[in-house]
Design a protein around this motif. Structure first.
Motif, short mmCIF file in Angstrom:
data_model
loop_
_atom_site.label_atom_id
_atom_site.label_comp_id
_atom_site.label_asym_id
_atom_site.label_seq_id
_atom_site.Cartn_x
_atom_site.Cartn_y
_atom_site.Cartn_z
N ALA A 1 -39.58 17.60 -22.00
CA ALA A 1 -39.72 16.15 -22.05
C ALA A 1 -39.84 15.66 -23.49
O ALA A 1 -39.22 14.66 -23.88
N TRP A 2 -40.62 16.37 -24.29
CA TRP A 2 -40.78 15.98 -25.70
C TRP A 2 -39.46 16.06 -26.45
O TRP A 2 -39.13 15.18 -27.24
N ALA B 1 -36.60 15.75 -25.27
CA ALA B 1 -35.74 14.66 -24.78
C ALA B 1 -36.29 13.28 -25.15
O ALA B 1 -35.70 12.26 -24.80
N GLY B 2 -37.45 13.26 -25.85
CA GLY B 2 -38.05 12.00 -26.23
C GLY B 2 -38.78 11.31 -25.10
O GLY B 2 -38.84 10.09 -25.02
N ASP B 3 -39.35 12.11 -24.21
CA ASP B 3 -40.00 11.57 -23.02
C ASP B 3 -41.38 12.22 -22.86
O ASP B 3 -41.82 12.99 -23.71
N GLN B 4 -42.06 11.90 -21.76
CA GLN B 4 -43.36 12.48 -21.45
C GLN B 4 -43.42 12.85 -19.98
O GLN B 4 -42.69 12.29 -19.15
N TYR C 1 -49.29 14.74 -15.56
CA TYR C 1 -49.93 14.15 -16.74
C TYR C 1 -51.45 14.22 -16.61
O TYR C 1 -52.15 14.62 -17.54
N GLU D 1 -44.85 6.93 -24.92
CA GLU D 1 -43.87 7.14 -23.87
C GLU D 1 -42.62 7.85 -24.36
O GLU D 1 -41.85 8.41 -23.58
N ASP D 2 -42.41 7.84 -25.68
CA ASP D 2 -41.20 8.45 -26.23
C ASP D 2 -41.47 9.82 -26.83
O ASP D 2 -40.75 10.29 -27.71
N GLY D 3 -42.51 10.49 -26.35
CA GLY D 3 -42.80 11.82 -26.84
C GLY D 3 -43.78 11.79 -28.00
O GLY D 3 -44.12 10.72 -28.52
#
Length: 254
Positions: A84-85, A87-90, A96, A148-150
């Motif tokens: 996820a990181w 890919a720029g995500d969480q 979580y 939210e973007d990593g």
């Protein structure tokens, strides 16, 4: 060939789960050993209480992470955090929540361990820098999951520095204490330093931050055998070594 590779990966996945669950059981058992030691030697009660808190909290935290990784995420998403990181995500949802709980509980236990070490072993000589750095590291580690973007490069850098102080510095301090003393205390300090080094290796090998950074630098993630086999084995070897060292140290300090 692909079938054989898949079967090997599934076998490693099964072995990884087994080793981590065994590690959880061992850590919890060590917590009870510390409690038993506390009852046997009331003089060292506060110090051994801290060790017991460390063992129990880390064991509980690891159980939560096992549930997250092996039950909630599963085989297909075993590297979901670093993926996820990258890919720029969480991660989100129960994934979580369990991960945040893991960090909060684990670092609380580590901070407790450092506090009793600094107070009863190092006698406040280092102004509780280990305790403070572990608390900061725990907070920053959690902050890595909030954008939210990593993870941002700033929190990642702070986390790396904080982890160095919180994880590597104690090894150096116990080794230094060993060099400055003789007899049983000298030997026990070296054993504790070795145990901490092995335990830290376990933590580093399992951290998604490690895979994330290695992937950013080298373009490939950590080898699966490091995160799946080396990390859990280092956990219970490190904890056993720590226990042996502190068991010898008790007779010298208290």
């Amino acid at each position: 060939m692909e079938l054989i590779l898949q079967e090997m990966n599934e076998f490693i996945w099964l072995m990884e789960q087994t080793l981590w669950w065994i590690g959880c059981v061992i850590v919890i058992i060590l917590g009870f050993i510390f409690i038993k030691r506390m009852k046997e030697n009331p003089v060292s009660k506060k110090f051994t209480t801290g060790l017991a808190v460390f063992a129990f909290t880390y064991g509980i935290a690891r159980i939560l992470e096992n549930i997250r990784k092996y039950i909630v995420a599963g085989y297909e998403n075993r590297t979901d955090i670093s993926d996820a990181w990258i890919a720029g995500d969480q991660i989100a949802g129960i994934n979580y929540t369990l991960r945040i709980l893991y960090y909060a509980i684990a670092w609380f236990g580590i901070a407790t361990f450092y506090f009793v070490s600094e107070k009863y072993v190092f006698k406040g000589k280092y102004k509780y820098i280990l305790t403070i750095s572990s608390i900061i590291e725990g907070i920053v580690s959690i902050l890595n999951y909030i954008p939210e973007d990593g993870p941002h490069i700033i929190t990642t850098a702070i986390s790396a520095i904080g982890f160095f102080i919180a994880a590597i510095f104690p090894v150096v301090l116990y080794a230094q204490m060993g060099l400055q003393n003789t007899g049983v205390l000298r030997k026990s300090c070296f054993i504790v330093a070795i145990g901490m080094a092995i335990f830290v290796t376990s933590v580093v090998a399992d951290l998604p931050e490690s895979t994330y950074i290695v992937n950013l630098v080298g373009g490939t993630p950590l080898p699966v055998w490091i995160t799946s086999i080396v990390a859990p084995i280092c956990l219970f070897v490190g904890m056993f070594t720590l226990t042996m060292g502190f068991r010898q140290m008790f007779s010298s300090l208290f």
